[in-house]
Design a protein around this motif. Structure first.
Motif, PDB file in Angstrom:
ATOM      1  N   ALA A 180       0.828  -1.200   0.000  1.00  0.00           N
ATOM      2  CA  ALA A 180       0.000   0.000   0.000  1.00  0.00           C
ATOM      3  C   ALA A 180       0.869   1.260   0.000  1.00  0.00           C
ATOM      4  O   ALA A 180       0.523   2.265  -0.621  1.00  0.00           O
ATOM      5  CB  ALA A 180      -0.925  -0.003   1.204  1.00  0.00           C
ATOM      6  N   GLU A 181       2.008   1.196   0.686  1.00  0.00           N
ATOM      7  CA  GLU A 181       2.925   2.342   0.726  1.00  0.00           C
ATOM      8  C   GLU A 181       3.440   2.670  -0.677  1.00  0.00           C
ATOM      9  O   GLU A 181       3.533   3.842  -1.065  1.00  0.00           O
ATOM     10  CB  GLU A 181       4.095   2.040   1.654  1.00  0.00           C
ATOM     11  N   ALA A 182       3.750   1.637  -1.442  1.00  0.00           N
ATOM     12  CA  ALA A 182       4.202   1.861  -2.811  1.00  0.00           C
ATOM     13  C   ALA A 182       3.094   2.493  -3.646  1.00  0.00           C
ATOM     14  O   ALA A 182       3.349   3.385  -4.474  1.00  0.00           O
ATOM     15  CB  ALA A 182       4.648   0.532  -3.435  1.00  0.00           C
ATOM     16  N   GLU A 183       1.858   2.058  -3.426  1.00  0.00           N
ATOM     17  CA  GLU A 183       0.739   2.645  -4.166  1.00  0.00           C
ATOM     18  C   GLU A 183       0.520   4.096  -3.765  1.00  0.00           C
ATOM     19  O   GLU A 183       0.145   4.933  -4.589  1.00  0.00           O
ATOM     20  CB  GLU A 183      -0.523   1.822  -3.920  1.00  0.00           C
ATOM     21  N   ILE A 184       0.754   4.402  -2.492  1.00  0.00           N
ATOM     22  CA  ILE A 184       0.627   5.788  -2.029  1.00  0.00           C
ATOM     23  C   ILE A 184       1.639   6.680  -2.751  1.00  0.00           C
ATOM     24  O   ILE A 184       1.324   7.804  -3.159  1.00  0.00           O
ATOM     25  CB  ILE A 184       0.836   5.857  -0.500  1.00  0.00           C
ATOM     26  N   ILE A 185       2.851   6.184  -2.907  1.00  0.00           N
ATOM     27  CA  ILE A 185       3.885   6.956  -3.612  1.00  0.00           C
ATOM     28  C   ILE A 185       3.444   7.228  -5.050  1.00  0.00           C
ATOM     29  O   ILE A 185       3.572   8.346  -5.564  1.00  0.00           O
ATOM     30  CB  ILE A 185       5.225   6.199  -3.585  1.00  0.00           C
ATOM     31  N   ARG A 186       2.927   6.192  -5.711  1.00  0.00           N
ATOM     32  CA  ARG A 186       2.478   6.365  -7.091  1.00  0.00           C
ATOM     33  C   ARG A 186       1.313   7.340  -7.180  1.00  0.00           C
ATOM     34  O   ARG A 186       1.237   8.155  -8.105  1.00  0.00           O
ATOM     35  CB  ARG A 186       2.089   5.009  -7.685  1.00  0.00           C
ATOM     36  N   LEU A 187       0.393   7.272  -6.204  1.00  0.00           N
ATOM     37  CA  LEU A 187      -0.752   8.185  -6.201  1.00  0.00           C
ATOM     38  C   LEU A 187      -0.298   9.625  -6.000  1.00  0.00           C
ATOM     39  O   LEU A 187      -0.764  10.538  -6.691  1.00  0.00           O
ATOM     40  CB  LEU A 187      -1.726   7.778  -5.091  1.00  0.00           C
ATOM     41  N   ALA A 188       0.630   9.839  -5.065  1.00  0.00           N
ATOM     42  CA  ALA A 188       1.144  11.192  -4.826  1.00  0.00           C
ATOM     43  C   ALA A 188       1.880  11.721  -6.053  1.00  0.00           C
ATOM     44  O   ALA A 188       1.780  12.898  -6.393  1.00  0.00           O
ATOM     45  CB  ALA A 188       2.065  11.192  -3.608  1.00  0.00           C
ATOM     46  N   ARG A 189       2.608  10.824  -6.740  1.00  0.00           N
ATOM     47  CA  ARG A 189       3.324  11.229  -7.946  1.00  0.00           C
ATOM     48  C   ARG A 189       2.339  11.641  -9.038  1.00  0.00           C
ATOM     49  O   ARG A 189       2.544  12.633  -9.750  1.00  0.00           O
ATOM     50  CB  ARG A 189       4.204  10.076  -8.423  1.00  0.00           C
ATOM     51  N   ALA A 190       1.231  10.888  -9.153  1.00  0.00           N
ATOM     52  CA  ALA A 190       0.226  11.210 -10.173  1.00  0.00           C
ATOM     53  C   ALA A 190      -0.461  12.540  -9.883  1.00  0.00           C
ATOM     54  O   ALA A 190      -0.793  13.292 -10.796  1.00  0.00           O
ATOM     55  CB  ALA A 190      -0.804  10.083 -10.264  1.00  0.00           C
ATOM     56  N   GLU A 191      -0.642  12.835  -8.596  1.00  0.00           N
ATOM     57  CA  GLU A 191      -1.316  14.084  -8.235  1.00  0.00           C
ATOM     58  C   GLU A 191      -0.437  15.306  -8.466  1.00  0.00           C
ATOM     59  O   GLU A 191      -0.931  16.437  -8.445  1.00  0.00           O
ATOM     60  CB  GLU A 191      -1.757  14.020  -6.767  1.00  0.00           C
ATOM     61  N   GLU A 192       0.863  15.090  -8.687  1.00  0.00           N
ATOM     62  CA  GLU A 192       1.746  16.210  -8.991  1.00  0.00           C
ATOM     63  C   GLU A 192       1.557  16.714 -10.411  1.00  0.00           C
ATOM     64  O   GLU A 192       1.956  17.839 -10.729  1.00  0.00           O
ATOM     65  CB  GLU A 192       3.203  15.791  -8.794  1.00  0.00           C
ATOM     66  N   GLU A 193       0.956  15.895 -11.266  1.00  0.00           N
ATOM     67  CA  GLU A 193       0.742  16.306 -12.655  1.00  0.00           C
ATOM     68  C   GLU A 193      -0.188  17.516 -12.686  1.00  0.00           C
ATOM     69  O   GLU A 193      -1.266  17.489 -12.089  1.00  0.00           O
ATOM     70  CB  GLU A 193       0.125  15.166 -13.460  1.00  0.00           C
TER      71      GLU A 193
END
Length: 326
Positions: A180-193
């Motif tokens: 889940a932590e890895a998915e959180i990182i990916r989600l935060a990265r996507a929200e930077e767009e």
């Protein structure tokens, strides 16, 4: 769609942006369904604020966030009478505070002194505030989620046990799992767009109406609680008050048992859980699924328990093991 389908869809949509905290999302919805308030405790960064913001985004309701600080005054949350002067004449008019919303985030509630905490807890219990001798009712759809940080004690004003009893549930939030932590990182990265827009899911066309919440509450009121399950709820509560009848360890660990609000709360949340699981009756498993959240803040542990490092969760685990299902 039925009210339950709407809630399941809401739970799924919230889970898309709050990763690794499915249990907290479920407890937040249970609080909404059972018409009670939540005390959520967890370390910083565990999506507590994000959870209620997500709920407000997908529910046709207004959110107020209050950051509790040592210099906060009761009027800062309840509102106050403001003097207005027009045409040579003056009058006092009530200016509503942030409590006059549907969803209230009381962030770090233990940061403010007792007067502010009492004003919040009175509003939670009475669903109204009194200012200048006038009583002002709060919204019909009204949920308070208070948060506190368990590791910081300096400059805090812990809630007394009797006041914590006003919360329907005390929810502990833990770290997410590694995947889940890895998915959180990916989600935060996507929200930077810069072109990422998360508001569509919470647009007015898809936001749940408060009428759906009230309809769900009416259905939950009709959920059947059999006499054996009712006896099981009472037995769990009584075991906290007379622990010596069950276990010598429980006798040493429990100083004060659960109040009658615990009995009422366990019944309400168990019915909400049964409804969310698609049944029109409560099972002992529904009771066991929520008993920790309902009892955790209502048990007062003894010095022996604290000295031995025994937590409220461990005490409740022992209670569930010792109390027979009726």
């Amino acid at each position: 769609m039925s009210a339950r389908d709407d809630f399941l869809a809401l739970q799924a949509r919230m889970g898309e942006t709050i990763v690794g905290q499915a249990r907290m999302i479920e407890r937040l919805l249970l609080g909404l369904l059972a018409d009670g308030h939540l005390l959520v405790e967890g370390l910083p960064g565990l999506a507590k604020t994000r959870a209620i913001k997500s709920l407000a985004k997908h529910l046709d309701a207004r959110l107020s966030r209050v950051q509790f600080t040592p210099d906060l005054l009761p009027a800062d949350i309840t509102g106050s009478d403001i003097y207005y002067s027009e045409g040579g004449k003056g009058e006092f008019r009530f200016q509503p505070g942030p409590l006059f919303a549907n969803l209230i985030l009381a962030d770090e509630v233990n940061r403010s002194p007792a007067k502010v905490q009492s004003a919040l807890l009175e509003a939670m219990e009475e669903r109204q505030v009194t200012v200048g001798g006038n009583t002002h009712p709060l919204e019909r759809l009204f949920l308070v989620m208070a948060t506190q940080n368990p590791i910081e004690q300096e400059g805090t004003y812990p809630l007394p046990e009797a006041q914590m009893d006003r919360f329907l549930m005390h929810v502990n939030v833990d770290y997410p799992a590694a995947d889940a932590e890895a998915e959180i990182i990916r989600l935060a990265r996507a929200e930077e767009e810069p072109d990422t827009h998360q508001g569509d899911a919470g647009s007015s066309e898809t936001r749940m109406s408060p009428a759906t919440v009230f309809d769900a509450r009416r259905q939950i009121h009709e959920i059947k609680v059999s006499e054996p399950v009712e006896r099981y709820i009472v037995a769990l509560v009584q075991a906290t008050r007379e622990p010596a009848r069950l276990d010598d360890d429980l006798k040493r660990w429990i100083e004060v048992g659960v109040s009658p609000r615990g009995s009422i709360g366990l019944d309400k949340v168990a019915r909400a859980m049964a409804w969310l699981r698609g049944r029109d009756y409560v099972t002992p498993e529904d009771v066991q699924a929520v008993v920790h959240d309902v009892f955790r803040h209502r048990l007062i542990l003894s010095y022996d328990a604290h000295a031995a490092g025994v937590s409220a969760n461990a005490v409740i685990d022992r209670l569930v093991q010792r109390v027979a299902v009726a």
